[in-house]
Design a protein around this motif. Structure first.
Motif, PDB file in Angstrom:
ATOM      1  N   ASN A 259      34.524  40.348  21.973  1.00 19.17           N
ATOM      2  CA  ASN A 259      34.729  41.097  23.214  1.00 19.17           C
ATOM      3  C   ASN A 259      33.470  41.315  24.029  1.00 19.17           C
ATOM      4  OD1 ASN A 259      37.554  41.478  22.838  1.00 19.17           O
ATOM      5  ND2 ASN A 259      37.100  43.115  21.354  1.00 19.17           N
ATOM      6  N   GLY A 260      32.321  41.339  23.407  1.00 16.50           N
ATOM      7  CA  GLY A 260      31.081  41.541  24.140  1.00 16.50           C
ATOM      8  C   GLY A 260      30.789  43.001  24.398  1.00 16.50           C
ATOM      9  N   PRO A 261      29.729  43.282  25.164  1.00  9.33           N
ATOM     10  CA  PRO A 261      29.302  44.676  25.407  1.00  9.33           C
ATOM     11  C   PRO A 261      30.258  45.426  26.336  1.00  9.33           C
ATOM     12  CG  PRO A 261      28.003  43.159  26.731  1.00  9.33           C
ATOM     13  CD  PRO A 261      28.857  42.298  25.843  1.00  9.33           C
ATOM     14  N   MET A 262      30.111  46.763  26.337  1.00  8.97           N
ATOM     15  CA  MET A 262      30.888  47.614  27.214  1.00  8.97           C
ATOM     16  C   MET A 262      30.208  47.699  28.583  1.00  8.97           C
ATOM     17  SD  MET A 262      33.421  48.454  25.309  1.00  8.97           S
ATOM     18  CE  MET A 262      34.180  49.730  26.321  1.00  8.97           C
ATOM     19  N   ILE A 263      31.012  47.626  29.617  1.00 11.10           N
ATOM     20  CA  ILE A 263      30.496  47.651  30.988  1.00 11.10           C
ATOM     21  C   ILE A 263      31.169  48.815  31.724  1.00 11.10           C
ATOM     22  CG2 ILE A 263      30.253  46.371  33.141  1.00 11.10           C
ATOM     23  CD1 ILE A 263      30.537  43.818  31.473  1.00 11.10           C
ATOM     24  N   PRO A 264      30.414  49.784  32.260  1.00  9.62           N
ATOM     25  CA  PRO A 264      31.021  50.925  32.967  1.00  9.62           C
ATOM     26  C   PRO A 264      31.408  50.558  34.404  1.00  9.62           C
ATOM     27  CG  PRO A 264      28.644  51.186  32.897  1.00  9.62           C
ATOM     28  CD  PRO A 264      28.942  49.945  32.099  1.00  9.62           C
ATOM     29  N   GLY A 286      33.666  55.546  35.990  1.00 11.22           N
ATOM     30  CA  GLY A 286      33.411  56.060  34.654  1.00 11.22           C
ATOM     31  C   GLY A 286      34.176  55.349  33.569  1.00 11.22           C
ATOM     32  N   GLN A 287      35.186  54.592  33.927  1.00 12.09           N
ATOM     33  CA  GLN A 287      35.877  53.810  32.889  1.00 12.09           C
ATOM     34  C   GLN A 287      34.916  52.757  32.316  1.00 12.09           C
ATOM     35  OE1 GLN A 287      39.428  52.491  35.154  1.00 12.09           O
ATOM     36  NE2 GLN A 287      40.663  53.420  33.497  1.00 12.09           N
ATOM     37  N   GLN A 288      35.147  52.388  31.075  1.00  7.73           N
ATOM     38  CA  GLN A 288      34.355  51.343  30.433  1.00  7.73           C
ATOM     39  C   GLN A 288      35.293  50.287  29.855  1.00  7.73           C
ATOM     40  OE1 GLN A 288      31.462  52.691  27.617  1.00  7.73           O
ATOM     41  NE2 GLN A 288      30.368  53.977  29.111  1.00  7.73           N
ATOM     42  N   PHE A 289      34.909  49.068  30.121  1.00  9.32           N
ATOM     43  CA  PHE A 289      35.695  47.932  29.619  1.00  9.32           C
ATOM     44  C   PHE A 289      34.733  46.937  28.968  1.00  9.32           C
ATOM     45  CE2 PHE A 289      37.969  49.602  33.322  1.00  9.32           C
ATOM     46  CZ  PHE A 289      39.217  49.832  32.777  1.00  9.32           C
ATOM     47  N   THR A 290      35.269  46.202  28.002  1.00  4.54           N
ATOM     48  CA  THR A 290      34.443  45.160  27.377  1.00  4.54           C
ATOM     49  C   THR A 290      34.220  44.011  28.362  1.00  4.54           C
ATOM     50  OG1 THR A 290      36.341  43.953  26.494  1.00  4.54           O
ATOM     51  CG2 THR A 290      35.424  45.734  25.118  1.00  4.54           C
ATOM     52  N   GLY A 303      40.455  40.209  40.865  1.00  5.36           N
ATOM     53  CA  GLY A 303      39.888  41.415  41.480  1.00  5.36           C
ATOM     54  C   GLY A 303      38.534  41.150  42.117  1.00  5.36           C
ATOM     55  N   ASN A 304      38.490  41.302  43.473  1.00 11.25           N
ATOM     56  CA  ASN A 304      37.222  41.122  44.194  1.00 11.25           C
ATOM     57  C   ASN A 304      36.213  42.208  43.824  1.00 11.25           C
ATOM     58  OD1 ASN A 304      38.329  38.922  45.457  1.00 11.25           O
ATOM     59  ND2 ASN A 304      38.651  39.946  47.442  1.00 11.25           N
ATOM     60  N   ASN A 305      36.695  43.453  43.646  1.00  6.88           N
ATOM     61  CA  ASN A 305      35.786  44.540  43.301  1.00  6.88           C
ATOM     62  C   ASN A 305      35.147  44.317  41.927  1.00  6.88           C
ATOM     63  OD1 ASN A 305      38.300  44.916  42.058  1.00  6.88           O
ATOM     64  ND2 ASN A 305      38.055  47.173  41.957  1.00  6.88           N
ATOM     65  N   ILE A 306      35.867  43.692  40.988  1.00 10.07           N
ATOM     66  CA  ILE A 306      35.314  43.398  39.657  1.00 10.07           C
ATOM     67  C   ILE A 306      34.258  42.292  39.766  1.00 10.07           C
ATOM     68  CG2 ILE A 306      35.861  42.670  37.309  1.00 10.07           C
ATOM     69  CD1 ILE A 306      36.888  45.463  38.105  1.00 10.07           C
ATOM     70  N   ALA A 307      34.458  41.335  40.668  1.00  6.05           N
ATOM     71  CA  ALA A 307      33.473  40.269  40.855  1.00  6.05           C
ATOM     72  C   ALA A 307      32.139  40.848  41.310  1.00  6.05           C
ATOM     73  CB  ALA A 307      33.986  39.250  41.871  1.00  6.05           C
TER      74      ALA A 307
END
Length: 559
Positions: A259-264, A286-290, A303-307
């Protein structure tokens, strides 16, 4: 008394004269004593010294004729008059000259009054005169005239001269040929340099879109064709493929499970998630996802915002990340591509179908990327279930890759599909750009999806396999460089994927390290390959019989 006195005296002188006469008669003998030697009855008449003196006395007149200066002879002692014959006795007859000279000629006398023997005139046979020079006389005495030249004598003479030379050269030649290094063996092919699949050429029957740009290929097999002018056009969300490629390159994760590191989620990403003008993923600050979940939010709902969030996480700013995108495009040979953002929302981000196919070929090597783009939908805690915009994923064999749509770009799709032929799964890649249909952006996207699916099904239907070479078939030979040849056979069936009309290269190459001079039958000496690239099909090439080192006769006859 006087008479009696004279009588004995005369009688005594008679033997002396008789002896002198006898001596004069013996002057003609070659081994006679020199005339100027004193008479000695006790000296042996035939000795080596005596004969040498005779030879010197014979040659002395010849040497005296030479022009060289000679030292003056000492004055001769007064000659002692010879004893007169006794009165009343008959005069002695003159000695016969051995060379026929005049016997009355005056003979030379020595210091003691005795006569000197005169050397005979030695002339070469047939000279007929005494006018020859001393050198010619010496040559006539010492030289043996050569035999008369004939053809056979000339042949024998040349044979005696040249036979040793020829034998020596032959020995040197044999030694050089025996010790010279052997030439390196070479592998020669006995098969055609390519194989053509029978049937009507598939690329000519494929349903290529009539508008925009399109391209397709079977990875490791070959290109199916390029259609449309390859001029840079907006590519919309296909841009996110480069974003995912750089994130995985800089922060790699393995396989389909890591999964890799957590990204906020930062404030900007959360605020952009509510935009109605672009495709976004709904997240909160504040959410964190791998890293894997972030890639799913990037590629599945697009998702453009995720890019833009991933760009800031990787490079600090989106501008710095775009610089990475531009440099990576150049490294991949995407010379007609320009990136101005991480999402593709900007219409200034442009590329071509051929450039995007190069990116698809590279990024599909990453297993983590393949595991994400093949998802038709995914459930992420805190977000819910999201669906992929690529509806073709529900079709058999379709495994991705990314959709794109906008008013400037129309509908676009980078696609991938599988087809198993000959026991091996083949990867089919393609790109379509600038597809339009209906009145909305979604209509254009659906048009791109439909036309891409037609291409996929056409390739899947035409893709086949053929056994180009059967196991045990002679495919070449090992040439030892000296005239020897050993057959080479295929170690297994060479089965290659392809489609009708495809001509694919067939090559026979030696193993690394070169070929041996000798080896047993069944030894692998090369590789038989059909196709090109990492997905080309290969089988070993084996010796059909023992490979023997060149014989001595072969070495001698090799020039």
């Amino acid at each position: 008394m006087p008479e009696s006195a004279e009588g004995p005296q005369d009688a005594a002188s008679e033997p002396e004269d008789a002896a002198g006469g006898a001596a004069g008669a013996e002057d003609v003998r070659p081994d006679a004593a020199p005339a100027d030697a004193p008479a000695d009855a006790s000296q042996p008449e035939d000795t080596g010294v005596h004969r040498a003196e005779v030879r010197r006395s014979l040659l002395r007149p010849l040497v005296s004729d030479l022009p060289a200066e000679r030292p003056a002879a000492p004055p001769a002692a007064p000659a002692t008059p010879a004893a007169a014959p006794a009165p009343g006795s008959a005069p002695l007859p003159p000695a016969a000259s051995p060379d026929g000279a005049d016997p009355d000629a005056e003979e030379p006398l020595g210091p003691d009054g005795t006569r000197l023997m005169q050397a005979p005139q030695l002339l070469p046979p047939g000279s007929g005169h005494t006018g020859s020079t001393p050198l010619k006389l010496l040559a006539a005495l010492t030289n043996t005239p050569p035999p008369e030249p004939t053809l056979m004598r000339s042949i024998r003479r040349r044979f005696k001269i040249w036979t040793p030379v020829v034998v020596l050269l032959a020995v040197v030649f044999v030694i050089v040929q025996a010790v010279r290094p052997l030439p390196a063996p070479s592998l020669r092919t006995a098969t055609a340099s390519s194989y053509a699949f029978p049937g009507t050429a598939l690329p000519t029957t494929m349903p290529w879109p009539a508008e925009g740009q399109s391209v397709a290929e079977v990875e490791g097999v070959g290109s199916l064709g390029v259609h449309g002018a390859q001029t840079p056009v907006p590519i919309a969300s296909l841009t996110k493929v480069m974003t995912a490629y750089i994130v995985l390159r800089d922060h790699p994760i393995k396989g389909a499970s890591q999964n890799g590191p957590m990204i906020p989620v930062d404030k900007q990403a959360a605020e952009e998630s509510g935009s109605a003008d672009e495709s976004t993923a709904h997240v909160t600050e504040g959410q964190q996802f791998t890293e894997r979940q972030m890639l799913q939010l990037l590629l599945v709902p697009s998702g453009n915002n995720i890019a833009r969030l991933l760009a800031r996480w990787d490079a600090g700013t989106q501008e710095a990340f775009v610089a990475k995108m531009t440099a990576t495009a150049k490294q991949l040979g995407m010379n007609h591509t320009t990136y101005t953002g991480a999402s593709g929302f900007e219409e200034t981000t442009v590329s071509t179908a051929v450039d995007q196919l190069a990116l698809a070929r590279e990024v599909m090597k990453n297993e983590a990327f393949r595991s994400v783009v093949a998802l038709a939908n995914v459930t992420i805690p805190g977000v819910g279930t999201i669906y992929n915009n690529n509806n073709d994923l529900v079709k058999p064999g379709v495994v991705g890759i990314k959709t794109g749509s906008s008013t400037p770009a129309g509908g676009a799709l980078m696609w991938a599909a599988h087809k198993t032929v000959g026991g091996k799964q083949q990867l089919i890649l393609g790109v379509v750009l600038q597809q339009h249909g209906g009145v909305t952006v979604n209509d254009s996207l659906n048009t791109a999806l439909a036309r891409s699916q037609q291409l996929i099904e056409s390739v899947q239907g035409g893709l086949t396999s053929a056994t180009v070479v059967k196991k045990g078939e002679v495919v070449g030979s090992v040439d030892d460089g000296l005239g020897g040849s050993t057959p080479v056979v295929a170690g297994a069936d060479l089965t290659a994927p392809g489609w009708p009309g495809l001509r694919t290269p067939v090559t026979l190459t030696p193993l690394p390290g070169g070929l041996p001079h000798s080896a047993k039958a069944g030894t692998a000496v090369g590789t038989l390959t059909i196709g090109s690239g990492p997905d080309a099909t290969k089988v070993p090439a084996l010796l059909q019989s023992d490979l023997a080192s060149p014989s001595f006769t072969s070495k001698l006859t090799h020039f």
